[in-house]
Design a protein around this motif. Structure first.
Motif, PDB file in Angstrom:
ATOM      1  N   MET A 287     -31.569 -21.718 -32.054  1.00 60.85           N
ATOM      2  CA  MET A 287     -30.884 -23.000 -31.956  1.00 60.85           C
ATOM      3  C   MET A 287     -29.405 -22.786 -31.666  1.00 60.85           C
ATOM      4  N   TYR A 288     -28.803 -21.817 -32.349  1.00 61.15           N
ATOM      5  CA  TYR A 288     -27.390 -21.546 -32.101  1.00 61.15           C
ATOM      6  C   TYR A 288     -27.165 -20.902 -30.742  1.00 61.15           C
ATOM      7  N   LEU A 289     -28.175 -20.220 -30.222  1.00 62.40           N
ATOM      8  CA  LEU A 289     -28.082 -19.707 -28.861  1.00 62.40           C
ATOM      9  C   LEU A 289     -27.979 -20.865 -27.868  1.00 62.40           C
ATOM     10  N   THR A 290     -28.811 -21.905 -28.041  1.00 63.57           N
ATOM     11  CA  THR A 290     -28.753 -23.043 -27.120  1.00 63.57           C
ATOM     12  C   THR A 290     -27.413 -23.766 -27.235  1.00 63.57           C
ATOM     13  N   PHE A 291     -26.820 -23.771 -28.426  1.00 65.76           N
ATOM     14  CA  PHE A 291     -25.487 -24.370 -28.582  1.00 65.76           C
ATOM     15  C   PHE A 291     -24.456 -23.588 -27.775  1.00 65.76           C
ATOM     16  N   HIS A 292     -24.525 -22.250 -27.847  1.00 68.00           N
ATOM     17  CA  HIS A 292     -23.579 -21.428 -27.094  1.00 68.00           C
ATOM     18  C   HIS A 292     -23.712 -21.694 -25.597  1.00 68.00           C
ATOM     19  N   LEU A 293     -24.952 -21.766 -25.133  1.00 66.13           N
ATOM     20  CA  LEU A 293     -25.186 -21.985 -23.703  1.00 66.13           C
ATOM     21  C   LEU A 293     -24.604 -23.313 -23.245  1.00 66.13           C
ATOM     22  N   GLN A 294     -24.687 -24.341 -24.105  1.00 66.73           N
ATOM     23  CA  GLN A 294     -24.228 -25.668 -23.689  1.00 66.73           C
ATOM     24  C   GLN A 294     -22.759 -25.919 -24.034  1.00 66.73           C
ATOM     25  N   PHE A 295     -22.369 -25.637 -25.267  1.00 70.71           N
ATOM     26  CA  PHE A 295     -21.017 -25.969 -25.705  1.00 70.71           C
ATOM     27  C   PHE A 295     -19.957 -25.020 -25.142  1.00 70.71           C
ATOM     28  N   VAL A 296     -20.306 -23.736 -25.042  1.00 74.68           N
ATOM     29  CA  VAL A 296     -19.309 -22.744 -24.615  1.00 74.68           C
ATOM     30  C   VAL A 296     -19.448 -22.420 -23.126  1.00 74.68           C
ATOM     31  N   LEU A 297     -20.648 -22.093 -22.680  1.00 74.96           N
ATOM     32  CA  LEU A 297     -20.835 -21.738 -21.276  1.00 74.96           C
ATOM     33  C   LEU A 297     -20.930 -22.953 -20.370  1.00 74.96           C
ATOM     34  N   GLY A 298     -21.046 -24.149 -20.964  1.00 72.44           N
ATOM     35  CA  GLY A 298     -21.015 -25.380 -20.171  1.00 72.44           C
ATOM     36  C   GLY A 298     -22.270 -25.667 -19.387  1.00 72.44           C
ATOM     37  N   MET A 299     -23.392 -25.085 -19.768  1.00 79.35           N
ATOM     38  CA  MET A 299     -24.646 -25.350 -19.055  1.00 79.35           C
ATOM     39  C   MET A 299     -25.168 -26.731 -19.415  1.00 79.35           C
ATOM     40  N   GLY A 300     -25.859 -27.337 -18.460  1.00 71.28           N
ATOM     41  CA  GLY A 300     -26.601 -28.544 -18.763  1.00 71.28           C
ATOM     42  C   GLY A 300     -27.820 -28.204 -19.592  1.00 71.28           C
ATOM     43  N   ALA A 301     -28.508 -29.236 -20.089  1.00 71.68           N
ATOM     44  CA  ALA A 301     -29.649 -29.003 -20.964  1.00 71.68           C
ATOM     45  C   ALA A 301     -30.765 -28.225 -20.270  1.00 71.68           C
ATOM     46  N   PHE A 302     -31.070 -28.592 -19.029  1.00 77.38           N
ATOM     47  CA  PHE A 302     -32.162 -27.900 -18.326  1.00 77.38           C
ATOM     48  C   PHE A 302     -31.805 -26.458 -17.978  1.00 77.38           C
ATOM     49  N   PRO A 303     -30.606 -26.186 -17.408  1.00 74.22           N
ATOM     50  CA  PRO A 303     -30.238 -24.777 -17.192  1.00 74.22           C
ATOM     51  C   PRO A 303     -30.217 -23.963 -18.484  1.00 74.22           C
ATOM     52  N   ALA A 304     -29.818 -24.601 -19.593  1.00 73.77           N
ATOM     53  CA  ALA A 304     -29.823 -23.888 -20.878  1.00 73.77           C
ATOM     54  C   ALA A 304     -31.250 -23.529 -21.282  1.00 73.77           C
ATOM     55  N   GLY A 305     -32.193 -24.443 -21.042  1.00 72.97           N
ATOM     56  CA  GLY A 305     -33.592 -24.141 -21.315  1.00 72.97           C
ATOM     57  C   GLY A 305     -34.091 -22.990 -20.476  1.00 72.97           C
ATOM     58  N   LEU A 306     -33.743 -23.008 -19.193  1.00 73.40           N
ATOM     59  CA  LEU A 306     -34.126 -21.903 -18.302  1.00 73.40           C
ATOM     60  C   LEU A 306     -33.499 -20.586 -18.754  1.00 73.40           C
ATOM     61  N   ALA A 307     -32.291 -20.669 -19.282  1.00 68.78           N
ATOM     62  CA  ALA A 307     -31.569 -19.456 -19.678  1.00 68.78           C
ATOM     63  C   ALA A 307     -32.194 -18.757 -20.873  1.00 68.78           C
ATOM     64  N   THR A 308     -33.043 -19.465 -21.631  1.00 70.78           N
ATOM     65  CA  THR A 308     -33.714 -18.826 -22.774  1.00 70.78           C
ATOM     66  C   THR A 308     -34.986 -18.086 -22.366  1.00 70.78           C
ATOM     67  N   LEU A 309     -35.411 -18.214 -21.105  1.00 70.77           N
ATOM     68  CA  LEU A 309     -36.705 -17.664 -20.670  1.00 70.77           C
ATOM     69  C   LEU A 309     -36.836 -16.144 -20.780  1.00 70.77           C
ATOM     70  N   PRO A 310     -35.760 -15.358 -20.647  1.00 73.15           N
ATOM     71  CA  PRO A 310     -35.958 -13.912 -20.792  1.00 73.15           C
ATOM     72  C   PRO A 310     -36.620 -13.503 -22.101  1.00 73.15           C
ATOM     73  N   LEU A 311     -36.413 -14.292 -23.163  1.00 73.73           N
ATOM     74  CA  LEU A 311     -37.015 -13.954 -24.463  1.00 73.73           C
ATOM     75  C   LEU A 311     -38.543 -14.079 -24.414  1.00 73.73           C
ATOM     76  N   PRO A 312     -39.103 -15.264 -24.094  1.00 73.09           N
ATOM     77  CA  PRO A 312     -40.572 -15.350 -24.071  1.00 73.09           C
ATOM     78  C   PRO A 312     -41.213 -14.519 -22.970  1.00 73.09           C
ATOM     79  N   ILE A 313     -40.519 -14.367 -21.832  1.00 70.28           N
ATOM     80  CA  ILE A 313     -41.091 -13.561 -20.748  1.00 70.28           C
ATOM     81  C   ILE A 313     -41.219 -12.104 -21.183  1.00 70.28           C
ATOM     82  N   ALA A 314     -40.169 -11.577 -21.821  1.00 73.85           N
ATOM     83  CA  ALA A 314     -40.222 -10.189 -22.304  1.00 73.85           C
ATOM     84  C   ALA A 314     -41.335 -10.028 -23.334  1.00 73.85           C
ATOM     85  N   THR A 315     -41.489 -11.024 -24.216  1.00 76.81           N
ATOM     86  CA  THR A 315     -42.549 -10.961 -25.229  1.00 76.81           C
ATOM     87  C   THR A 315     -43.923 -10.957 -24.576  1.00 76.81           C
TER      88      THR A 315
END
Length: 481
Positions: A287-315
């Motif tokens: 949850m705090y990762l998604t906050f960093h992606l949006q609040f600090v890196l300035g990503m929109g909600a959908f790009p932030a969702g896409l940005a979390t994909l390396p975790l489930p893909i690696a798993t």
């Protein structure tokens, strides 16, 4: 169980679709709102402390009531509880979607968790009844497991998509589609069944464990005001006392909600603890990762969702490798090394800076975290059932899911306390990007400490030869009964 209760052959695969969609909505709702929290917080005026309860309320209610929901499904009827759960889940989703105040959204999420605790065990039991044996059963459980394993990632993507291009409220309204399909499909393709014999409800056990866990999580959430605060100490102590009473009750009732022999086994108890830590990371830290992606890196909600994909893909990439490796080396080495890999990923992630590039500071950490999680989840599925008697297999399987949700709710409360201490109690609007990254970094350090603790737990509790630790094929087959 009478063969007349089994689903007709031509309707089995339709039943699988209905049940899998149910599992998908239950799992993805654990994460779908996380990506929308920044906008929901702004719209409803949530404080940073209240914000975490939008996620915690769902996980806590789900985890605390999952065992009781399974008992209700077995006793009252799996299809009946499935349909009740569907209707309630849809109503709670509508209520949350129309929420005008923060407490309404939190209440709605708690109600979603309550009805998810009815849906999930009923769906799994119905799947078992519909596919009692053979190759079809293996195929059905593979489909069901795949949906369950990818649901969290789907939740982040779907939540980001809906928040970005529609409105954050659609993260709740979208559940109505799943509910309508579930109700129509359930009425057409699911067959009623229930457990036979004398059935009793452990009502006092349910009340004490639910209130105990709630008090404990609330106590941790109050720690943002200081660990020595009298109210914090009061709720933490109250939680411990109520859980102790729960253990006392379970040791004396004829049909306990949680037979203590399930958790008293050293190996299995260790597995549940590790499962709880994994839940803390997957629900709390992300949850705090998604906050960093949006609040600090300035990503929109959908790009932030896409940005979390390396975790489930690696798993998902490592999971088949871990599955083949498990019979060779056994679960213990994986459960020692896997958490350490995950901890390394969290430590790497703690180095984020306001102007740091995603591909350098975030993506590599998510890949390492995903690899570590694969080496955790694969052996845990086996250890939860290792040495379990047939009549305890369903409880042991449900306990593993409960541990995940409860660990997530406790972990998120702890991480929120760490975050609040780092920003000095200031509202997010008054905190600079540099202070935000420092605060998020400390939450990731706390998550890394959790994972190191999980490795230590595996080292001391998960002992035995690989043959002793691996469940038999029969134990696996009984997992959902």
């Amino acid at each position: 169980m009478s063969s007349s209760l089994r689903a007709r052959p031509h309707s089995r695969w339709w039943a699988l679709i209905v049940i899998s969609l149910t599992q998908l909505v239950v799992v993805l709702d654990g994460t779908i709102v996380s990506i929308a929290l920044p906008r929901a917080q702004a719209a409803l005026g949530l404080t940073d402390g209240q914000r975490q309860w939008v996620v915690t309320a769902y996980a806590l209610a789900f985890g605390a009531l999952l065992l009781f929901g399974g008992r209700l499904a077995d006793y009252i009827g799996r299809k009946r509880i499935f349909m009740i759960g569907m209707i309630g889940f849809g109503a709670a989703s509508l209520y949350g979607g129309f929420a005008q105040q923060g407490w309404e959204l939190i209440l709605a999420r708690g109600l979603q968790g309550v009805f998810a605790a009815l849906l999930a065990p009923a769906a799994l039991a119905l799947l078992t009844v519909t596919f009692p044996s053979g190759r079809e059963r293996n195929t059905a459980f593979a489909v069901f497991g795949t949906v369950a394993g990818t649901g969290a990632a789907v939740g982040l993507l779907l939540g980001g998509l809906l928040t970005e291009f529609a409105d954050w409220r659609w993260c709740l309204f979208v559940n109505i589609f799943f509910v309508v399909v579930g109700l129509i499909g359930g009425a057409l393709f699911l067959t009623e069944s229930r457990a036979e014999g004398e059935n009793r409800y452990d009502v006092w056990g349910t009340i004490t464990v639910t209130l105990g866990l709630g008090a404990l999580v609330y106590g941790f959430s109050l720690a943002e005001h200081g660990w020595g605060d009298p109210l914090t100490i009061t709720f933490l102590v109250l939680g411990v006392v109520l859980l102790a009473v729960f253990v006392w009750i379970e040791s004396r009732v004829a049909q306990p909600l949680l037979p203590l022999r399930i958790v008293a086994d050293r190996v299995r108890g260790g597995a549940f603890l590790i499962q709880g830590v994994a839940g803390a990371i997957m629900i709390g830290a992300t949850m705090y990762l998604t906050f960093h992606l949006q609040f600090v890196l300035g990503m929109g909600a959908f790009p932030a969702g896409l940005a979390t994909l390396p975790l489930p893909i690696a798993t998902m990439i490592i999971a088949p490798i871990a599955t083949r490796l498990l019979p060779v080396i056994g679960p213990r080495p994986m459960l020692i090394v896997g958490p350490l890999l995950a901890a390394a990923g969290m430590v790497y992630l703690s180095g984020i800076t306001p102007d740091g590039a995603y591909l350098l500071q975030v993506a590599p950490a998510l890949v390492v975290l995903g690899v570590g999680m694969a080496f955790i989840f694969i052996p845990l599925q086996n250890l939860a059932l290792s040495g379990v008697a047939p009549h305890d297999a369903g409880v042991a399987s449900a306990m593993a899911n409960s541990a995940m949700q409860i660990g997530g709710s406790i972990g998120l409360s702890v991480f929120t306390a760490v975050y609040a201490a780092s920003v000095g109690g200031h509202a997010q609007a008054d905190v600079t990007p540099s202070q935000l990254t420092d605060a998020y970094g400390w939450t990731f350090i706390a998550a890394a400490i959790f994972m190191v603790a999980a490795s230590v737990i595996a080292m001391f509790l998960v002992r035995g030869t690989k043959e002793e630790l691996m469940p038999t094929q029969g134990e696996r087959a009984l997992a959902a009964h």
